[in-house]
Design an enzyme around this catalytic site. Structure first.
Site, PDB file in Angstrom:
ATOM      1  N   ARG A  62     -23.872 -47.666 -45.584  1.00  0.00           N
ATOM      2  CA  ARG A  62     -24.492 -48.611 -44.643  1.00  0.00           C
ATOM      3  C   ARG A  62     -25.340 -47.944 -43.569  1.00  0.00           C
ATOM      4  O   ARG A  62     -26.299 -48.510 -43.077  1.00  0.00           O
ATOM      5  CB  ARG A  62     -23.401 -49.456 -43.992  1.00  0.00           C
ATOM      6  CG  ARG A  62     -23.185 -50.722 -44.784  1.00  0.00           C
ATOM      7  CD  ARG A  62     -22.291 -51.647 -44.077  1.00  0.00           C
ATOM      8  NE  ARG A  62     -21.116 -50.915 -43.610  1.00  0.00           N
ATOM      9  CZ  ARG A  62     -19.943 -51.478 -43.347  1.00  0.00           C
ATOM     10  NH1 ARG A  62     -19.797 -52.760 -43.488  1.00  0.00           N
ATOM     11  NH2 ARG A  62     -18.929 -50.772 -42.947  1.00  0.00           N
ATOM     12  N   LYS A 169      -9.132 -43.318 -56.524  1.00  0.00           N
ATOM     13  CA  LYS A 169      -7.862 -43.976 -56.267  1.00  0.00           C
ATOM     14  C   LYS A 169      -7.899 -44.580 -54.869  1.00  0.00           C
ATOM     15  O   LYS A 169      -8.720 -44.142 -54.080  1.00  0.00           O
ATOM     16  CB  LYS A 169      -6.704 -42.994 -56.412  1.00  0.00           C
ATOM     17  CG  LYS A 169      -6.751 -41.872 -55.378  1.00  0.00           C
ATOM     18  CD  LYS A 169      -5.418 -41.232 -55.154  1.00  0.00           C
ATOM     19  CE  LYS A 169      -4.611 -42.016 -54.167  1.00  0.00           C
ATOM     20  NZ  LYS A 169      -3.918 -41.183 -53.178  1.00  0.00           N
ATOM     21  N   HIS A 199      -7.269 -36.740 -59.216  1.00  0.00           N
ATOM     22  CA  HIS A 199      -7.705 -35.346 -59.103  1.00  0.00           C
ATOM     23  C   HIS A 199      -6.624 -34.350 -59.509  1.00  0.00           C
ATOM     24  O   HIS A 199      -6.931 -33.211 -59.821  1.00  0.00           O
ATOM     25  CB  HIS A 199      -8.303 -35.047 -57.721  1.00  0.00           C
ATOM     26  CG  HIS A 199      -7.299 -34.830 -56.633  1.00  0.00           C
ATOM     27  ND1 HIS A 199      -6.640 -35.863 -56.025  1.00  0.00           N
ATOM     28  CD2 HIS A 199      -6.837 -33.698 -56.046  1.00  0.00           C
ATOM     29  CE1 HIS A 199      -5.820 -35.358 -55.096  1.00  0.00           C
ATOM     30  NE2 HIS A 199      -5.924 -34.056 -55.082  1.00  0.00           N
ATOM     31  N   LYS A 203      -6.740 -30.392 -61.765  1.00  0.00           N
ATOM     32  CA  LYS A 203      -6.297 -29.094 -61.236  1.00  0.00           C
ATOM     33  C   LYS A 203      -6.073 -28.134 -62.396  1.00  0.00           C
ATOM     34  O   LYS A 203      -5.454 -28.501 -63.400  1.00  0.00           O
ATOM     35  CB  LYS A 203      -4.995 -29.259 -60.430  1.00  0.00           C
ATOM     36  CG  LYS A 203      -5.214 -29.911 -59.064  1.00  0.00           C
ATOM     37  CD  LYS A 203      -3.906 -29.993 -58.292  1.00  0.00           C
ATOM     38  CE  LYS A 203      -4.050 -30.873 -57.062  1.00  0.00           C
ATOM     39  NZ  LYS A 203      -4.592 -30.200 -55.896  1.00  0.00           N
ATOM     40  N   GLU A 237       3.865 -31.616 -48.488  1.00  0.00           N
ATOM     41  CA  GLU A 237       2.666 -31.361 -47.691  1.00  0.00           C
ATOM     42  C   GLU A 237       3.091 -30.996 -46.275  1.00  0.00           C
ATOM     43  O   GLU A 237       4.008 -31.601 -45.723  1.00  0.00           O
ATOM     44  CB  GLU A 237       1.789 -32.605 -47.651  1.00  0.00           C
ATOM     45  CG  GLU A 237       1.256 -32.969 -49.011  1.00  0.00           C
ATOM     46  CD  GLU A 237       0.176 -34.023 -48.927  1.00  0.00           C
ATOM     47  OE1 GLU A 237      -0.988 -33.651 -48.745  1.00  0.00           O
ATOM     48  OE2 GLU A 237       0.508 -35.209 -49.012  1.00  0.00           O
ATOM     49  N   ASP A 256       0.791 -43.498 -52.632  1.00  0.00           N
ATOM     50  CA  ASP A 256      -0.225 -42.474 -52.367  1.00  0.00           C
ATOM     51  C   ASP A 256      -0.112 -41.287 -53.325  1.00  0.00           C
ATOM     52  O   ASP A 256      -1.127 -40.714 -53.724  1.00  0.00           O
ATOM     53  CB  ASP A 256      -0.063 -41.988 -50.919  1.00  0.00           C
ATOM     54  CG  ASP A 256      -1.191 -41.071 -50.481  1.00  0.00           C
ATOM     55  OD1 ASP A 256      -2.358 -41.459 -50.686  1.00  0.00           O
ATOM     56  OD2 ASP A 256      -0.909 -39.980 -49.942  1.00  0.00           O
ATOM     57  N   HIS A 261      -0.650 -39.391 -58.928  1.00  0.00           N
ATOM     58  CA  HIS A 261      -0.647 -37.946 -59.197  1.00  0.00           C
ATOM     59  C   HIS A 261       0.636 -37.455 -59.876  1.00  0.00           C
ATOM     60  O   HIS A 261       0.598 -36.756 -60.876  1.00  0.00           O
ATOM     61  CB  HIS A 261      -0.802 -37.165 -57.893  1.00  0.00           C
ATOM     62  CG  HIS A 261      -2.005 -37.561 -57.092  1.00  0.00           C
ATOM     63  ND1 HIS A 261      -3.185 -37.939 -57.671  1.00  0.00           N
ATOM     64  CD2 HIS A 261      -2.214 -37.616 -55.747  1.00  0.00           C
ATOM     65  CE1 HIS A 261      -4.065 -38.219 -56.711  1.00  0.00           C
ATOM     66  NE2 HIS A 261      -3.500 -38.035 -55.542  1.00  0.00           N
ATOM     67  N   LYS A 361       5.073 -36.076 -46.245  1.00  0.00           N
ATOM     68  CA  LYS A 361       4.176 -35.508 -45.237  1.00  0.00           C
ATOM     69  C   LYS A 361       5.022 -34.757 -44.214  1.00  0.00           C
ATOM     70  O   LYS A 361       6.178 -35.120 -43.976  1.00  0.00           O
ATOM     71  CB  LYS A 361       3.426 -36.629 -44.512  1.00  0.00           C
ATOM     72  CG  LYS A 361       2.546 -37.476 -45.424  1.00  0.00           C
ATOM     73  CD  LYS A 361       1.254 -36.794 -45.739  1.00  0.00           C
ATOM     74  CE  LYS A 361       0.323 -37.682 -46.538  1.00  0.00           C
ATOM     75  NZ  LYS A 361      -0.776 -36.915 -47.151  1.00  0.00           N
TER      76      LYS A 361
HETATM   77  C1  BG6 Z   1      -4.520 -37.690 -52.024  1.00  0.00           C
HETATM   78  C2  BG6 Z   1      -3.640 -38.416 -51.049  1.00  0.00           C
HETATM   79  O1  BG6 Z   1      -4.735 -38.456 -53.169  1.00  0.00           O
HETATM   80  O2  BG6 Z   1      -3.880 -36.469 -52.386  1.00  0.00           O
HETATM   81  C3  BG6 Z   1      -3.376 -37.570 -49.810  1.00  0.00           C
HETATM   82  O3  BG6 Z   1      -4.265 -39.639 -50.659  1.00  0.00           O
HETATM   83  C4  BG6 Z   1      -2.799 -36.232 -50.228  1.00  0.00           C
HETATM   84  O4  BG6 Z   1      -2.508 -38.228 -48.897  1.00  0.00           O
HETATM   85  C5  BG6 Z   1      -3.655 -35.592 -51.303  1.00  0.00           C
HETATM   86  O5  BG6 Z   1      -2.764 -35.407 -49.070  1.00  0.00           O
HETATM   87  C6  BG6 Z   1      -2.996 -34.352 -51.851  1.00  0.00           C
HETATM   88  O6  BG6 Z   1      -3.887 -33.663 -52.681  1.00  0.00           O
HETATM   89  P1  BG6 Z   1      -3.824 -32.090 -52.813  1.00  0.00           P
HETATM   90  O7  BG6 Z   1      -4.862 -31.768 -53.828  1.00  0.00           O
HETATM   91  O8  BG6 Z   1      -4.107 -31.519 -51.455  1.00  0.00           O
HETATM   92  O9  BG6 Z   1      -2.437 -31.767 -53.243  1.00  0.00           O
END
Ligand code: BG6
Length: 512
Positions: A62, A169, A199, A203, A237, A256, A261, A361
């Site tokens: 935008r 996602k 993603h 990896k 994380e 999430d 994942h 987290k």
């Molecule tokens: C994302 C999540 O899809 O993946 C995030 O929304 C998360 O919250 C992230 O931190 C983790 O990805 P990676 O590659 O850092 O392990």
């Protein structure tokens, strides 16, 4: 004849990673993902000479910006976020020639007509042959209307070049919304045109699980319930919600990380070998595995899951606020920032082998790993020398996904010297030292795959729906609970309930 020529050409592209010319249209071009991940990945592909000379990008969002201002913004981002590779000014200048910007609101139909005109001009000037890759990196609530807009403006029709759409996602918010989204997308696109990105599948270390399992003869015979006692998957994380409080409050750790994942990692660990390495053969096996996950009954959820939320605490030497104090988060939020689940897979290979998954987290460190716990030796031969200790030191195979990418096998060994004392030791493979090369980022791999038309590492409709089916009873049950949040301080390994859950089943979490 024609058929086999076509598939040979496709295989040639897939295995040699040669890309045809194309235009990438990025919706959400001014967003975080574009700046941090997409643009650096595309630049890096150009640096490796993987993009065809006419490769072009049209950024759309935008914000009113000129082509020049957009190029400058992207230049700054690439220079800043290009991890572990050099920024080359000359290369940037030629890359930037193919970079265009179009301001527009996706809620307005005329935007798509203007985009179609812009795309035609770029196709002609850059000779892309009409091949177009749309990348949806916007608010998820806009995905369906964007695809409908693309369709209405005639941009999804493959009458000159291929058209593919990458969807970020989260793909839906629950099973029902994921199905609705799929149905709306499939009114405009064929399933083969839809690339749902996860993603984690891009990896290197996750891809290597397939190489490890199916490229070697010695592991597969040990890869089943006879030898494996349980599996632990940890995605810890050390960061918090990083300014994404608003999004995260609606999502939570289960949506999430686990629904997408980590269930894809489970599928990669547990799937059957596919007969070939064709995209659908691999995805058929992943989908089959996801469909074999036991769907919990409401009364099973409490005993097999744990939800946690961090309160204030210390992480990395600094004091941090609790989740409920984060910007965009309600002070009485019931969203989990930690989730642990015991999944069971109902098939012959895995019956009765628990797969424990946890993610959170603000845990003490960043580490993602899969730990395969093997059964102990059938007889404690060394029992007389030192009690039953050898039983307490099971063989472990650790697949380290990040950050210290590699594989370790833990076994017991005789401690040197008189007597028979056993100690755990480790046999280690380390990516960095074994290959001495940089690994491509997940986004480089996945973007390249989409341009080539290789969907092996993208999720398919049935996979997405199967993984929502597996988590839906947990979401439903949790939504009826009032958790005693916060129940772990930032910087700790999650709530005590997660340790209690494993100990009820006779297991304990590894401390990576
Ligand atoms: C994302 C999540 O899809 O993946 C995030 O929304 C998360 O919250 C992230 O931190 C983790 O990805 P990676 O590659 O850092 O392990």
């Amino acid at each position: 004849m024609l058929m086999s020529q076509a598939s040979t050409l496709q295989d040639l592209l897939r295995f040699h990673r040669k890309t045809p010319p194309c235009t990438a249209v990025i919706f959400g071009a001014n967003g975080d993902l574009t700046r941090r991940k997409l643009m650096p990945a595309l630049y890096r592909l150009a640096w490796e000479g993987r993009l065809a000379p006419g490769f072009a990008i049209i950024g759309l969002s935008r914000t009113p910006l000129s082509n020049e201002a957009f190029r400058q913004l992207m230049r700054d981002s690439v220079a800043k976020f290009l991890e572990d590779s050099p920024f080359d000014e000359d290369l940037w200048n030629s890359f930037a020639q193919g970079l265009f910007y179009m301001p527009g609101d996706v809620g307005d139909h005329s935007t798509f007509q203007r985009l179609a005109d812009c795309l035609r001009e770029v196709e002609q000037s850059r000779q892309t042959g009409g091949n177009t890759l749309f990348y949806l990196s916007t608010q998820p609530s806009q995905y369906a209307e964007i695809v409908e807009g693309i369709g209405a403006a005639g941009m999804a029709k493959e009458d000159g070049g291929w058209k593919r759409v990458i969807i970020e996602k989260p793909f839906g918010h629950d099973l029902t919304s994921a199905k609705e989204l799929n149905a709306r997308l499939q009114k405009v696109l064929d399933e083969r045109q839809i690339y749902r990105i996860d993603h984690y599948l891009g990896k290197e270390t996750v891809q290597n699980i397939l190489a490890f399992r199916f490229g070697n003869g010695i592991f597969e015979p040990l890869w089943n319930r006879r030898y494996i006692e349980h599996v632990q998957i940890t995605a810890a994380e050390s960061i918090g919600v990083e300014g994404r409080g608003g999004y995260y409050q609606e999502a939570g750790a289960l949506r999430d990380m686990i629904q997408n994942h980590l269930l894809q990692v489970v599928a990669t660990i547990a799937m059957e070998p596919s007969a070939t390495f064709s995209p659908d053969a691999v995805r058929d096996e992943r989908a089959k595995l996801l469909r074999s996950i036991h769907v919990m009954k409401p009364e099973e959820v409490a005993a097999n899951t744990v939800a946690g939320q961090y309160g204030p605490g210390r992480v990395g030497g600094g004091q941090v606020v609790g989740f409920r104090e984060e910007k965009g988060v309600r002070p009485d939020s019931q969203t989990e920032t930690y989730a642990a689940v015991r999944f069971m897979i109902e098939n012959w290979r895995w019956a009765n082998v628990p797969f424990y998954i946890r993610t959170g987290k603000y845990l003490p460190k960043r580490v993602t790993e899969v730990a395969i716990h093997y059964r102990s030796a059938p007889l404690a031969v060394f029992r007389n020398e030192f009690g039953d200790n050898s039983q307490a030191m099971p063989n472990l195979l650790i697949l380290r996904i990040q950050p210290e990418e590699g594989i370790s096998l833990k076994f017991v060994s005789k401690h040197p010297g008189a007597g028979m004392t056993l100690r755990p030791v480790s046999m280690d493979f380390n990516y960095g030292s074994a290959f001495g090369e940089r690994s491509p980022s997940a986004y480089e791999t996945l973007l390249l795959d989409a341009i080539i038309g290789d969907a092996t590492l993208y999720t398919r409709q049935d996979m997405v729906e199967a993984s929502w089916t597996a988590v839906q009873p947990i979401l439903d049950y949790w939504s009826t609970q009032k958790f005693p949040f916060p129940n772990y301080p930032a910087g700790a390994w999650g709530p005590a309930a997660a340790d209690e859950m494993l100990s009820r089943y006779g297991h304990a979490w590894r401390r990576p």
